[in-house]
Design a protein around this motif. Structure first.
Motif, PDB file in Angstrom:
ATOM      1  N   PHE A  35      -7.239   1.250 -17.559  1.00  0.00           N
ATOM      2  CA  PHE A  35      -6.166   0.349 -17.138  1.00  0.00           C
ATOM      3  C   PHE A  35      -5.197   1.057 -16.200  1.00  0.00           C
ATOM      4  O   PHE A  35      -4.785   0.503 -15.167  1.00  0.00           O
ATOM      5  N   VAL A  36      -4.818   2.289 -16.540  1.00  0.00           N
ATOM      6  CA  VAL A  36      -3.893   3.044 -15.692  1.00  0.00           C
ATOM      7  C   VAL A  36      -4.466   3.201 -14.291  1.00  0.00           C
ATOM      8  O   VAL A  36      -3.778   3.033 -13.289  1.00  0.00           O
ATOM      9  N   CYS A  37      -5.769   3.516 -14.225  1.00  0.00           N
ATOM     10  CA  CYS A  37      -6.383   3.714 -12.917  1.00  0.00           C
ATOM     11  C   CYS A  37      -6.536   2.410 -12.150  1.00  0.00           C
ATOM     12  O   CYS A  37      -6.401   2.386 -10.931  1.00  0.00           O
ATOM     13  N   PHE A  38      -6.827   1.330 -12.848  1.00  0.00           N
ATOM     14  CA  PHE A  38      -6.980   0.052 -12.167  1.00  0.00           C
ATOM     15  C   PHE A  38      -5.676  -0.384 -11.506  1.00  0.00           C
ATOM     16  O   PHE A  38      -5.676  -1.044 -10.474  1.00  0.00           O
ATOM     17  N   VAL A  39      -4.562   0.007 -12.094  1.00  0.00           N
ATOM     18  CA  VAL A  39      -3.279  -0.332 -11.486  1.00  0.00           C
ATOM     19  C   VAL A  39      -3.191   0.255 -10.087  1.00  0.00           C
ATOM     20  O   VAL A  39      -2.694  -0.366  -9.155  1.00  0.00           O
ATOM     21  N   SER A  40      -3.718   1.503  -9.951  1.00  0.00           N
ATOM     22  CA  SER A  40      -3.669   2.142  -8.627  1.00  0.00           C
ATOM     23  C   SER A  40      -4.776   1.645  -7.706  1.00  0.00           C
ATOM     24  O   SER A  40      -4.653   1.738  -6.487  1.00  0.00           O
ATOM     25  N   LEU A  41      -5.868   1.150  -8.283  1.00  0.00           N
ATOM     26  CA  LEU A  41      -7.001   0.725  -7.460  1.00  0.00           C
ATOM     27  C   LEU A  41      -6.977  -0.756  -7.095  1.00  0.00           C
ATOM     28  O   LEU A  41      -7.603  -1.159  -6.128  1.00  0.00           O
ATOM     29  N   ILE A  42      -6.271  -1.561  -7.864  1.00  0.00           N
ATOM     30  CA  ILE A  42      -6.384  -3.000  -7.720  1.00  0.00           C
ATOM     31  C   ILE A  42      -6.078  -3.436  -6.297  1.00  0.00           C
ATOM     32  O   ILE A  42      -5.115  -2.977  -5.682  1.00  0.00           O
ATOM     33  N   MET A  43      -6.940  -4.257  -5.764  1.00  0.00           N
ATOM     34  CA  MET A  43      -6.803  -4.828  -4.431  1.00  0.00           C
ATOM     35  C   MET A  43      -7.059  -3.810  -3.319  1.00  0.00           C
ATOM     36  O   MET A  43      -6.928  -4.134  -2.153  1.00  0.00           O
ATOM     37  N   LYS A  44      -7.446  -2.557  -3.653  1.00  0.00           N
ATOM     38  CA  LYS A  44      -7.722  -1.579  -2.614  1.00  0.00           C
ATOM     39  C   LYS A  44      -9.212  -1.554  -2.310  1.00  0.00           C
ATOM     40  O   LYS A  44     -10.042  -1.471  -3.209  1.00  0.00           O
ATOM     41  N   THR A  45      -9.532  -1.629  -1.045  1.00  0.00           N
ATOM     42  CA  THR A  45     -10.923  -1.547  -0.608  1.00  0.00           C
ATOM     43  C   THR A  45     -11.052  -0.404   0.379  1.00  0.00           C
ATOM     44  O   THR A  45     -10.075   0.027   1.001  1.00  0.00           O
ATOM     45  N   ILE A  46     -12.274   0.081   0.547  1.00  0.00           N
ATOM     46  CA  ILE A  46     -12.489   1.212   1.435  1.00  0.00           C
ATOM     47  C   ILE A  46     -13.607   0.900   2.422  1.00  0.00           C
ATOM     48  O   ILE A  46     -14.540   0.148   2.119  1.00  0.00           O
ATOM     49  N   VAL A  67     -16.156  -1.219  -4.479  1.00  0.00           N
ATOM     50  CA  VAL A  67     -14.951  -1.088  -3.652  1.00  0.00           C
ATOM     51  C   VAL A  67     -15.243  -0.997  -2.153  1.00  0.00           C
ATOM     52  O   VAL A  67     -14.313  -1.020  -1.343  1.00  0.00           O
ATOM     53  N   LEU A  68     -16.510  -0.856  -1.771  1.00  0.00           N
ATOM     54  CA  LEU A  68     -16.835  -0.799  -0.344  1.00  0.00           C
ATOM     55  C   LEU A  68     -16.707  -2.186   0.272  1.00  0.00           C
ATOM     56  O   LEU A  68     -17.278  -3.153  -0.227  1.00  0.00           O
ATOM     57  N   ALA A  69     -15.945  -2.280   1.367  1.00  0.00           N
ATOM     58  CA  ALA A  69     -15.783  -3.565   2.048  1.00  0.00           C
ATOM     59  C   ALA A  69     -16.286  -3.534   3.483  1.00  0.00           C
ATOM     60  O   ALA A  69     -16.411  -4.585   4.112  1.00  0.00           O
ATOM     61  N   ALA A  70     -16.556  -2.333   4.024  1.00  0.00           N
ATOM     62  CA  ALA A  70     -17.014  -2.249   5.410  1.00  0.00           C
ATOM     63  C   ALA A  70     -17.614  -0.879   5.668  1.00  0.00           C
ATOM     64  O   ALA A  70     -17.219   0.117   5.049  1.00  0.00           O
ATOM     65  N   HIS A  82     -22.325  -4.201   3.790  1.00  0.00           N
ATOM     66  CA  HIS A  82     -21.015  -4.482   4.414  1.00  0.00           C
ATOM     67  C   HIS A  82     -20.923  -3.918   5.837  1.00  0.00           C
ATOM     68  O   HIS A  82     -19.850  -3.479   6.266  1.00  0.00           O
ATOM     69  N   TRP A  83     -22.025  -3.953   6.549  1.00  0.00           N
ATOM     70  CA  TRP A  83     -22.064  -3.446   7.918  1.00  0.00           C
ATOM     71  C   TRP A  83     -21.105  -4.213   8.818  1.00  0.00           C
ATOM     72  O   TRP A  83     -21.019  -5.436   8.761  1.00  0.00           O
ATOM     73  N   LYS A  84     -20.372  -3.491   9.663  1.00  0.00           N
ATOM     74  CA  LYS A  84     -19.528  -4.076  10.701  1.00  0.00           C
ATOM     75  C   LYS A  84     -19.976  -3.528  12.047  1.00  0.00           C
ATOM     76  O   LYS A  84     -20.469  -2.400  12.149  1.00  0.00           O
ATOM     77  N   THR A  85     -19.782  -4.315  13.074  1.00  0.00           N
ATOM     78  CA  THR A  85     -20.301  -3.928  14.389  1.00  0.00           C
ATOM     79  C   THR A  85     -19.386  -2.987  15.159  1.00  0.00           C
ATOM     80  O   THR A  85     -19.820  -2.364  16.118  1.00  0.00           O
ATOM     81  N   VAL A  90     -13.986  -2.576  10.907  1.00  0.00           N
ATOM     82  CA  VAL A  90     -13.881  -1.884   9.617  1.00  0.00           C
ATOM     83  C   VAL A  90     -12.427  -1.726   9.222  1.00  0.00           C
ATOM     84  O   VAL A  90     -12.025  -2.057   8.101  1.00  0.00           O
ATOM     85  N   ALA A  91     -11.620  -1.210  10.133  1.00  0.00           N
ATOM     86  CA  ALA A  91     -10.208  -0.977   9.830  1.00  0.00           C
ATOM     87  C   ALA A  91      -9.472  -2.268   9.502  1.00  0.00           C
ATOM     88  O   ALA A  91      -8.554  -2.276   8.675  1.00  0.00           O
ATOM     89  N   GLN A  92      -9.867  -3.348  10.133  1.00  0.00           N
ATOM     90  CA  GLN A  92      -9.225  -4.642   9.862  1.00  0.00           C
ATOM     91  C   GLN A  92      -9.586  -5.176   8.480  1.00  0.00           C
ATOM     92  O   GLN A  92      -8.802  -5.901   7.872  1.00  0.00           O
ATOM     93  N   ALA A  93     -10.753  -4.781   7.967  1.00  0.00           N
ATOM     94  CA  ALA A  93     -11.272  -5.376   6.739  1.00  0.00           C
ATOM     95  C   ALA A  93     -10.872  -4.641   5.470  1.00  0.00           C
ATOM     96  O   ALA A  93     -11.086  -5.154   4.372  1.00  0.00           O
ATOM     97  N   VAL A  94     -10.298  -3.432   5.597  1.00  0.00           N
ATOM     98  CA  VAL A  94     -10.105  -2.594   4.416  1.00  0.00           C
ATOM     99  C   VAL A  94      -8.673  -2.074   4.329  1.00  0.00           C
ATOM    100  O   VAL A  94      -7.904  -2.138   5.293  1.00  0.00           O
TER     101      VAL A  94
END
Length: 321
Positions: A35-46, A67-70, A82-85, A90-94
């Motif tokens: 739970f403690v770690c999820f607080v720091s990770l929540i909504m974060k993508t890489i 957690v990979l989004a691009a 999650h390939w981006k062209t 990539v920077a816009q998506a994460v």
């Protein structure tokens, strides 16, 4: 949804979890730590820029953890998760952009493309091996946009990356180091705080100088005993009981025995690192550093640049023939 893999890796690796109150109930501690770690990770993508030997492994670990989004690579890999062209996409998506490319010019080119997408709430994790001067340049460019910058070079070749055993040398402000610990823990064993961003790059280059020098000494030692008619079994058996035994020797023993120089860490990348190290504060005249630049340059000129740097042993054989 965050995966079971993510829960386990975070609970095992996050500094916040390790500092949590001890509990006689292991399940309670697991839930609390996660739970403690999820607080720091929540909504974060890489997103990962650079899908080479190491970057592709990390990206797949992030993907498995949810957690990979691009992802992007100079040579297109459209089937990659999650390939981006473009790097900009990539920077816009994460929330977090991790850069894993060859050298300072490659990092500079990527930053020029992604800067328009950077701002408050974005973090650049720079994991390529670069020099302190370039690190300061990149830090200034990223933070001028209101984004955060973490220098995070690493030690560990492909096998370590596959086993999530790499060690990061992290350099940056304390808050950024702490905020990135949990997500980097998904692909690594340890994150060592080094100091500022420039110091992290200097330490990484120092470690690679030490490794390169060990590889040359190991190559010369095994060539010497082979010429004396001593078997590899005897050599490595003696080395295992000698003060000079090292993690590098254990890692490269199979390659030296088999003559298999498929890349874990290529000659061309180690040569680049030695050239960068020579540019730090008068280090160019260091005798071992100068020797390793020459040895690696000779291997590269011999067409061995894409081979593992343990291929240095073959130069000794060529010289004697």
């Amino acid at each position: 949804m965050l995966s079971v893999e993510l829960v386990w890796r975070v609970e095992q690796n996050c500094g916040l979890c390790r500092d949590a109150p001890k509990s006689s109930d292991q399940k309670t501690r697991f839930v609390f730590g996660a739970f403690v770690c999820f607080v720091s990770l929540i909504m974060k993508t890489i997103g990962v820029l650079g899908l080479g030997i190491i970057g592709s492994v990390w990206a797949r670990h992030y993907h498995a953890a949810g957690v990979l989004a691009a992802a992007w690579n100079r040579t297109p890999q459209p089937d990659f998760p999650h390939w981006k062209t473009t790097p900009l996409a990539v920077a816009q998506a994460v929330d977090i952009v991790q850069i894993v490319v060859a050298d300072p010019p490659a990092v500079r080119a990527l930053l020029a493309q992604i800067l328009p997408a950077l701002g408050p709430g974005k973090t650049v994790v720079q994991s390529s091996t670069i020099d302190p001067r370039s690190s300061e340049e990149f830090y200034q460019a990223v933070t001028a946009r209101g984004a955060r910058y973490l220098e995070a070079p690493f030690t560990g070749s492909k096998p370590a990356a596959e086993q999530k055993q790499v060690v990061y040398y992290v350099g940056g402000d304390a808050a950024t180091v702490a905020d990135m610990d949990a997500i980097l823990g998904l692909v690594s064993l340890v994150r060592l705080p080094i100091g500022n961003h420039q110091q992290a790059t200097a330490l990484k280059l120092a470690m690679n100088l030490n490794i390169a020098a060990q590889m040359e000494a190991l190559s010369e030692a095994i060539t010497l005993v082979r010429r004396a008619g001593i078997s590899d079994d005897v050599f490595f058996g003696a080395l295992a009981r000698n003060a000079s035994q090292s993690g590098l020797a254990k890692l490269k023993e199979p390659k030296l025995r088999a003559g298999d120089f498929s890349p874990q860490f290529s000659v061309k990348h180690m040569l680049k690192d030695m050239r960068l190290a020579a540019g730090i504060g008068g280090c160019e005249a260091f005798p071992v550093l100068a020797t390793m630049r020459d040895r690696l340059a000779a291997a590269d000129q011999a067409g061995l640049g894409d081979q593992d740097f343990s291929v240095l042993v073959t130069l000794l054989n060529q010289k004697s023939s």
